[in-house]
Design a protein around this motif. Sequence first.
Motif, mmCIF file in Angstrom:
data_model
loop_
_atom_site.group_PDB
_atom_site.id
_atom_site.type_symbol
_atom_site.label_atom_id
_atom_site.label_comp_id
_atom_site.label_asym_id
_atom_site.label_seq_id
_atom_site.Cartn_x
_atom_site.Cartn_y
_atom_site.Cartn_z
ATOM 1 N N LEU A 52 36.214 43.178 33.208
ATOM 2 C CA LEU A 52 36.536 43.840 31.755
ATOM 3 C C LEU A 52 35.356 43.937 30.811
ATOM 4 C CD1 LEU A 52 38.649 44.650 29.674
ATOM 5 C CD2 LEU A 52 39.050 42.237 29.090
ATOM 6 N N GLU A 53 35.313 44.812 30.101
ATOM 7 C CA GLU A 53 34.240 45.010 29.162
ATOM 8 C C GLU A 53 34.871 45.575 27.857
ATOM 9 O OE1 GLU A 53 30.569 47.718 27.598
ATOM 10 O OE2 GLU A 53 31.156 48.290 29.530
ATOM 11 N N ILE A 54 34.477 44.847 26.732
ATOM 12 C CA ILE A 54 35.066 44.754 25.395
ATOM 13 C C ILE A 54 33.997 45.419 24.583
ATOM 14 C CG2 ILE A 54 35.882 43.502 23.485
ATOM 15 C CD1 ILE A 54 37.318 41.852 25.421
ATOM 16 N N GLY A 55 34.518 46.281 23.402
ATOM 17 C CA GLY A 55 33.656 46.653 22.656
ATOM 18 C C GLY A 55 34.476 47.356 21.246
ATOM 19 N N PRO A 105 37.663 53.254 44.551
ATOM 20 C CA PRO A 105 38.680 53.410 43.334
ATOM 21 C C PRO A 105 39.709 52.268 43.419
ATOM 22 C CG PRO A 105 39.218 54.835 45.704
ATOM 23 C CD PRO A 105 37.756 54.099 45.848
ATOM 24 N N ASP A 106 39.571 51.379 44.385
ATOM 25 C CA ASP A 106 40.500 50.101 44.047
ATOM 26 C C ASP A 106 39.904 49.268 43.220
ATOM 27 O OD1 ASP A 106 42.730 51.535 45.408
ATOM 28 O OD2 ASP A 106 41.908 50.767 47.245
ATOM 29 N N ALA A 107 38.689 49.201 42.896
ATOM 30 C CA ALA A 107 37.858 48.177 42.078
ATOM 31 C C ALA A 107 38.673 47.853 40.885
ATOM 32 C CB ALA A 107 36.533 48.435 42.009
ATOM 33 N N LYS A 108 39.055 46.556 40.584
ATOM 34 C CA LYS A 108 39.919 46.046 39.666
ATOM 35 C C LYS A 108 38.974 45.796 38.228
ATOM 36 C CE LYS A 108 43.698 44.806 42.179
ATOM 37 N NZ LYS A 108 44.623 43.679 42.999
ATOM 38 N N VAL A 109 38.716 47.057 37.505
ATOM 39 C CA VAL A 109 37.789 46.799 36.431
ATOM 40 C C VAL A 109 38.564 47.694 35.152
ATOM 41 C CG1 VAL A 109 35.636 46.390 37.582
ATOM 42 C CG2 VAL A 109 36.447 48.855 37.122
ATOM 43 N N PHE A 110 38.207 47.061 33.843
ATOM 44 C CA PHE A 110 39.081 47.448 32.855
ATOM 45 C C PHE A 110 38.137 47.718 31.616
ATOM 46 C CE2 PHE A 110 41.487 44.862 35.642
ATOM 47 C CZ PHE A 110 42.496 45.592 36.121
ATOM 48 N N GLY A 111 38.614 48.235 30.704
ATOM 49 C CA GLY A 111 37.908 48.399 29.542
ATOM 50 C C GLY A 111 38.896 48.286 28.413
ATOM 51 N N LEU A 112 38.339 47.783 27.276
ATOM 52 C CA LEU A 112 39.384 47.482 25.901
ATOM 53 C C LEU A 112 38.488 47.663 24.783
ATOM 54 C CD1 LEU A 112 41.619 44.335 25.708
ATOM 55 C CD2 LEU A 112 40.259 44.895 23.790
ATOM 56 N N THR A 113 39.073 48.333 23.660
ATOM 57 C CA THR A 113 38.437 48.464 22.488
ATOM 58 C C THR A 113 39.156 47.819 21.479
ATOM 59 O OG1 THR A 113 39.009 50.868 22.029
ATOM 60 C CG2 THR A 113 36.929 50.519 23.298
ATOM 61 N N ILE A 114 38.450 47.622 20.196
ATOM 62 C CA ILE A 114 39.076 47.031 19.174
ATOM 63 C C ILE A 114 38.952 48.153 17.982
ATOM 64 C CG2 ILE A 114 38.517 45.313 17.380
ATOM 65 C CD1 ILE A 114 36.612 44.135 20.013
ATOM 66 N N ILE A 157 45.344 39.501 34.663
ATOM 67 C CA ILE A 157 44.930 38.200 33.898
ATOM 68 C C ILE A 157 46.373 37.284 34.280
ATOM 69 C CG2 ILE A 157 45.553 37.415 31.542
ATOM 70 C CD1 ILE A 157 43.756 39.770 30.575
ATOM 71 N N ALA A 158 47.529 37.662 34.594
ATOM 72 C CA ALA A 158 48.529 36.864 34.866
ATOM 73 C C ALA A 158 48.209 36.251 36.267
ATOM 74 C CB ALA A 158 49.741 37.942 34.981
ATOM 75 N N ASP A 159 47.465 37.039 37.134
ATOM 76 C CA ASP A 159 47.251 36.439 38.401
ATOM 77 C C ASP A 159 46.248 35.432 38.542
ATOM 78 O OD1 ASP A 159 49.052 38.036 39.566
ATOM 79 O OD2 ASP A 159 47.801 39.674 40.375
ATOM 80 N N HIS A 160 45.060 35.488 37.594
ATOM 81 C CA HIS A 160 43.942 34.520 37.664
ATOM 82 C C HIS A 160 43.142 34.716 36.516
ATOM 83 C CE1 HIS A 160 40.978 37.652 38.870
ATOM 84 N NE2 HIS A 160 41.812 38.309 39.203
ATOM 85 N N LYS A 161 42.189 33.772 36.159
ATOM 86 C CA LYS A 161 41.203 33.810 35.109
ATOM 87 C C LYS A 161 40.142 34.942 35.618
ATOM 88 C CE LYS A 161 43.469 30.566 32.956
ATOM 89 N NZ LYS A 161 44.284 30.978 31.833
ATOM 90 N N ILE A 162 39.719 35.608 34.429
ATOM 91 C CA ILE A 162 38.880 36.581 35.018
ATOM 92 C C ILE A 162 37.614 36.353 33.867
ATOM 93 C CG2 ILE A 162 40.797 38.449 35.063
ATOM 94 C CD1 ILE A 162 39.736 39.664 32.351
ATOM 95 N N ALA A 163 36.456 37.361 34.403
ATOM 96 C CA ALA A 163 35.105 37.405 33.886
ATOM 97 C C ALA A 163 35.248 38.589 32.933
ATOM 98 C CB ALA A 163 34.132 37.209 34.675
ATOM 99 N N LEU A 164 34.457 38.388 31.775
ATOM 100 C CA LEU A 164 34.449 39.826 30.893
ATOM 101 C C LEU A 164 33.343 39.687 29.931
ATOM 102 C CD1 LEU A 164 36.581 39.014 27.694
ATOM 103 C CD2 LEU A 164 36.736 37.446 29.528
ATOM 104 N N TYR A 165 32.972 40.917 29.395
ATOM 105 C CA TYR A 165 31.647 41.021 28.780
ATOM 106 C C TYR A 165 31.742 41.740 27.611
ATOM 107 C CZ TYR A 165 29.290 45.038 29.737
ATOM 108 O OH TYR A 165 28.572 46.552 30.069
ATOM 109 N N CYS A 166 30.962 41.549 26.544
ATOM 110 C CA CYS A 166 30.775 42.403 25.390
ATOM 111 C C CYS A 166 29.184 42.309 25.031
ATOM 112 C CB CYS A 166 31.601 41.923 23.967
ATOM 113 S SG CYS A 166 31.107 43.153 22.911
#
Length: 417
Positions: free
Chosen positions: A185-188, A209-218, A26-35
């Motif tokens: 990024l996926e949020i849920g 394995p180097d694909a930069k993908v992330f998950g975040l939960t609330i 996120i510091a490097d560039h704007k990202i796309a994400l989804y929920c």
Amino acid sequence: MDILEDLQWRGAINQETDAEGLAKEIADHKIALYCGTDPTGDSMHIGHLIPFMILERFARYGHHPYILIGGATGSIGDPSGRKSERQLQTMEQVHHNEVALTKQMKKLFGRNSDITIVNNYDWTKDVSLLDFLRDYGKLFNVNTMLAKDVVASRLDQGISFTEFTYQILQAFDFYHLYKNHHVQLEIGGSDQWGNITAGTDLIHRLAGPDAKVFGLTIPLMVKADGTKFGKTAGGAVWLDPEKTSTYEFYQFWFNQDDRDVIKYLKYFTFLDKDQIDALAEKVKAEPWKREAQKVLAEQVTEFVHGKEAVENAERISAILFKGNVQKLSTAEVAQAFNGVPTSEISNTPINIVDLIMELGVDKSKRQSREDVTNGAITVNGVKVTDVETEINPADNFDGKYVIVRRGKKKHFLAKVK
């Protein structure tokens, strides 16, 4: 502060697959994400709103969120948070709900041109069973799937193959969005952790394995008293004004406990830290003024229903506070008194004591007569003190309602047949 620091301050982060990596990305560039949300009904309730408010926050920081309507996954049923099999809906019902939820999402988030709404049915419908099993099913280890909380919690009761494979479908969504829209990024909610990590694992297998993908939960939202957030005596608080009126919606937020109101301001409004900290001080110093609750009700109601809904709710509240119910319109009566004890009466004039008994205001005619003569009864905002008074249902509110109040706060509504 950046978006992740803002979310941390708001207490809106529970789990992350790679906190350091996401922060750097996120510091490097704007990202796309989804929920995503499945069309299991034709409206969201306020509990559903939480992760999508976070998407809106990302958008306001310049990132590009995608809202996914689960036309495909909704036809299967997510086992998350359930103790038994979900009753499958017809495809006609799923489609009806898809249309309704898409319309609702456009109303809520369509004002932000940086948010895109997609439907996973569009990329799932043409995948054959053999392609699904060969290209994606082969990449999932059953032992790993069984260890996911969402599945493990169901093993004693049993889980169908259909619901068991739900996590593969959700993982396929993440892969599709990553491959075609570079969603990283996926949020849920916290109950989605297993499904989200299934998606990151699938992408790492297919893209490397180097694909930069992330998950975040609330975090799971609970009230200070330990009960579930978003429920009232009347059930869920819906975003559809036909299910929960804008007045009821406003009142839900205004009536929040002092112990919860600051947390909800952080989750459900876009006020900044200084504004919320100032309201927190007012809760401590002058809790009886309920300023934080008023701001919360105004902010969330305006976001969901618009400024006019706030003005309408506050007008109804002021009228009820002063007891001037005669000033309410017929439509406002339906909103303001939804949920109070209600009975049906005929459209013919009725004696005040008989009306009181029919509505269940008192248990005996003797008590009813005493309440009338003691001035404890008002009908449509007018005090009635004569037990011989005849009430004509046609006199107020287009002949549709009669409002009876006993004392200062106890209301009863008569719907005229």
